[in-house]
Design an enzyme around this catalytic site. Structure first.
Site, short mmCIF file in Angstrom:
data_model
loop_
_atom_site.label_atom_id
_atom_site.label_comp_id
_atom_site.label_asym_id
_atom_site.label_seq_id
_atom_site.Cartn_x
_atom_site.Cartn_y
_atom_site.Cartn_z
N HIS A 178 0.85 -1.19 0.00
CA HIS A 178 0.00 0.00 0.00
C HIS A 178 0.88 1.24 0.00
O HIS A 178 1.74 1.39 0.87
CB HIS A 178 -0.92 0.01 1.24
CG HIS A 178 -2.09 -0.93 1.10
ND1 HIS A 178 -3.25 -0.78 1.80
CD2 HIS A 178 -2.25 -2.02 0.32
CE1 HIS A 178 -4.10 -1.73 1.45
NE2 HIS A 178 -3.51 -2.50 0.58
N LYS A 215 0.30 0.29 14.88
CA LYS A 215 1.67 0.20 15.39
C LYS A 215 1.97 -0.99 16.29
O LYS A 215 3.14 -1.34 16.50
CB LYS A 215 2.00 1.48 16.19
CG LYS A 215 2.24 2.70 15.32
CD LYS A 215 3.63 2.68 14.71
CE LYS A 215 3.73 3.47 13.46
NZ LYS A 215 3.45 2.74 12.22
N TYR A 233 -9.49 5.75 6.51
CA TYR A 233 -9.69 6.17 7.90
C TYR A 233 -10.72 7.30 7.85
O TYR A 233 -10.43 8.37 7.31
CB TYR A 233 -8.40 6.69 8.52
CG TYR A 233 -7.37 5.62 8.82
CD1 TYR A 233 -6.53 5.11 7.83
CD2 TYR A 233 -7.20 5.13 10.12
CE1 TYR A 233 -5.57 4.15 8.11
CE2 TYR A 233 -6.24 4.17 10.42
CZ TYR A 233 -5.44 3.68 9.41
OH TYR A 233 -4.49 2.73 9.71
N TYR A 280 3.63 6.72 10.18
CA TYR A 280 2.77 5.57 9.82
C TYR A 280 3.61 4.47 9.17
O TYR A 280 3.42 3.28 9.46
CB TYR A 280 1.66 6.03 8.88
CG TYR A 280 0.57 5.02 8.67
CD1 TYR A 280 -0.61 5.06 9.41
CD2 TYR A 280 0.70 4.00 7.72
CE1 TYR A 280 -1.61 4.12 9.22
CE2 TYR A 280 -0.29 3.06 7.52
CZ TYR A 280 -1.45 3.13 8.28
OH TYR A 280 -2.44 2.18 8.09
N PRO A 326 -5.11 0.85 18.31
CA PRO A 326 -4.76 0.37 16.97
C PRO A 326 -4.80 1.42 15.85
O PRO A 326 -4.42 1.11 14.72
CB PRO A 326 -5.81 -0.72 16.70
CG PRO A 326 -6.95 -0.39 17.59
CD PRO A 326 -6.38 0.28 18.79
#
Ligand code: FAD
Ligand code: PHB
Length: 388
Positions: free
Chosen positions: A72, A296, A201, A382, A292
């Site tokens: 991704h 991580k 998200y 991220y 979550p």
């Protein structure tokens, strides 16, 4: 029984440590209180940082990951009326991979057992002894009900948040920090092709939603719910209609399908220090928990193990203790960075019902999707900061 490293817990931390030690010729035994089937079926994390992929590859367990994992190159951040893409390679030169924790664990167990190395499943009464000597021991009852003693040079406590290892730290030496969040995630696994190419998200006034995936035919989705919510009050129809509502965007459609797994997970941040006491070294959830939202938890466990493996190799192969002495501080620096990032993502995306806070969150989302500097900061956290 005798080994160099007694590893408690066959989660990602314990199994990867065992694999990396074996590559360096260091002997270990993994002790796990659950069954192999249970450990391999436990649905948890799904996003691997590039550094995690690199380490799994180096450990010789990257073959299926490279074949079946989905690279991704970004995520979508959504608020009502806007779905914006962050391009990770463009922002920080790195990507992430969608590949389930269940698959990572399965690959590690298969590799270890195929190499004839030991994992003791279904043990009980795990107890640690003599950690402040250089001959620590672990006693336990094996699956046949017989008492056993494992003598080691070092014990690695990789037994997750509920395991016994962290509790061995003398209370006057241990410090802990915790934050419980006033929400939980209802997560589902569904037999339906993902309705998106990359994770979404979504901020929504009725609560956060996340569209993730496990494969081209399996979707993983989450809804922010009250931590006291019961699963029984969420029928399949209610779950899909709430997901469609919170993830709605223009003429995009969420595809639905049979739900194969569901659970509600409370969200908390927790850090315990130090991560070492005498000959006991903690790694992964045994020492820290993150919510979550930043993806991580698993990656932090892997990063701990990368440092710990080097430290144990220096200690056991060359009798050099500098890295072992530096392990806790080095690991905790990364732990606190990930703890901050996870708290920040959680705070930005979850609805609290406070109108002032909602406006701050929307402002932050506009900022992070329009300012290259802010987007770059999210992207580098991220995708994972460098190990050292
Ligand atoms: P664990 O995976 O917890 O492994 C510890 C192992 O030790 C377990 O196998 C346990 O059975 C064993 N053990 C415990 N006690 C004993 C004992 N007395 N004797 C022997 N063995 C013992 N992270 C994300 O990034 N995204 C997610 O969506 C996500 N979802 C999660 C959902 C749940 C329900 C949980 C609990 C965690 C989730 N996480 C998620 C976090 C992520 O899965 C963890 O950070 C990761 O599993 C940490 O790996 P670990 O090896 O340190 O610990
Ligand atoms: C998951 O796929 O389970 C997942 C992905 C991203 C997150 C959390 C969980 O931030």
């Amino acid at each position: 029984m005798r080994t160099q490293v007694g590893i408690i817990g066959a989660g990602p931390a314990g199994l990867l440590l065992a694999q990396l030690l074996a590559v360096r010729g260091i002997d270990s035994v993994v002790l796990e209180n659950r069954s192999r089937d249970y450990v391999q079926a436990r649905i948890r994390a799904g996003i691997l940082e590039q550094g995690t992929v690199d380490l799994l590859t180096e450990a010789g367990v990257g073959e299926r990951l490279h074949r079946e994992g989905l690279r991704h190159d970004g995520i979508y951040l959504q608020r009502p009326g806007h779905r914006e893409h962050l391009d990770f390679p463009g922002l920080c030169g790195r990507s992430v991979w969608a590949y389930g924790q269940t698959q990572v664990v399965k690959d590690l167990i298969d590799a270890r057992l195929a190499a004839g190395q030991r994992i003791e499943f279904e043990i009980s009464d795990t107890t640690l002894h003599d950690l402040d000597t250089d001959r620590p021991r672990v006693t336990y009852t094996d699956r046949a009900g017989f008492p056993q003693v494992l003598e080691c040079d070092v014990v690695a406590g990789c037994d997750g948040y509920h395991g016994p290892s962290r509790r061995m730290l003398p209370p006057d030496l241990q410090q802990t920090w915790a934050r419980d969040y006033p929400f939980a995630w209802l997560g589902i696994l569904a037999d339906v092709a993902p309705s998106t190419d990359e994770l979404i998200y979504a901020w929504h006034p009725d609560g956060f939603a996340l569209h993730s995936m496990r494969s081209p035919s399996v979707s993983r989705l989450y809804l922010q719910v009250d931590p006291h919510e019961s699963l029984e009050s969420w029928s399949d129809d209610r779950i899909w209609s709430e997901l469609s509502h919170r993830l709605a965007f223009e003429d995009w459609q969420l595809q639905t399908g049979p739900i194969t797994e569901r659970s509600i997970t409370p969200m908390r941040s927790f850090v315990s220090a130090p991560m070492r006491h005498g000959r006991l070294f903690l790694a992964g959830d045994a020492a820290h928990i993150v919510p979550p939202t930043g993806a991580k938890g698993l990656n932090l466990a892997v990063a701990d193990v990368a440092l710990l493996c080097e430290a144990l190799a220096a200690l056991l192969l060359h009798r050099r203790s500098e890295l072992a002495d530096a392990y806790s501080d080095a690991a905790l620096r990364r732990v606190w960075r990930a703890t901050h990032f996870s708290w920040w993502m959680t705070s930005m995306l979850h609805s609290t019902g406070d109108p002032f806070e909602s406006q701050l969150q929307l402002s932050q989302l506009r900022y992070v999707t329009s300012s290259p500097a802010a987007a770059q900061s999210l992207a580098e956290n991220y995708t994972g900061m460098p190990l050292h």
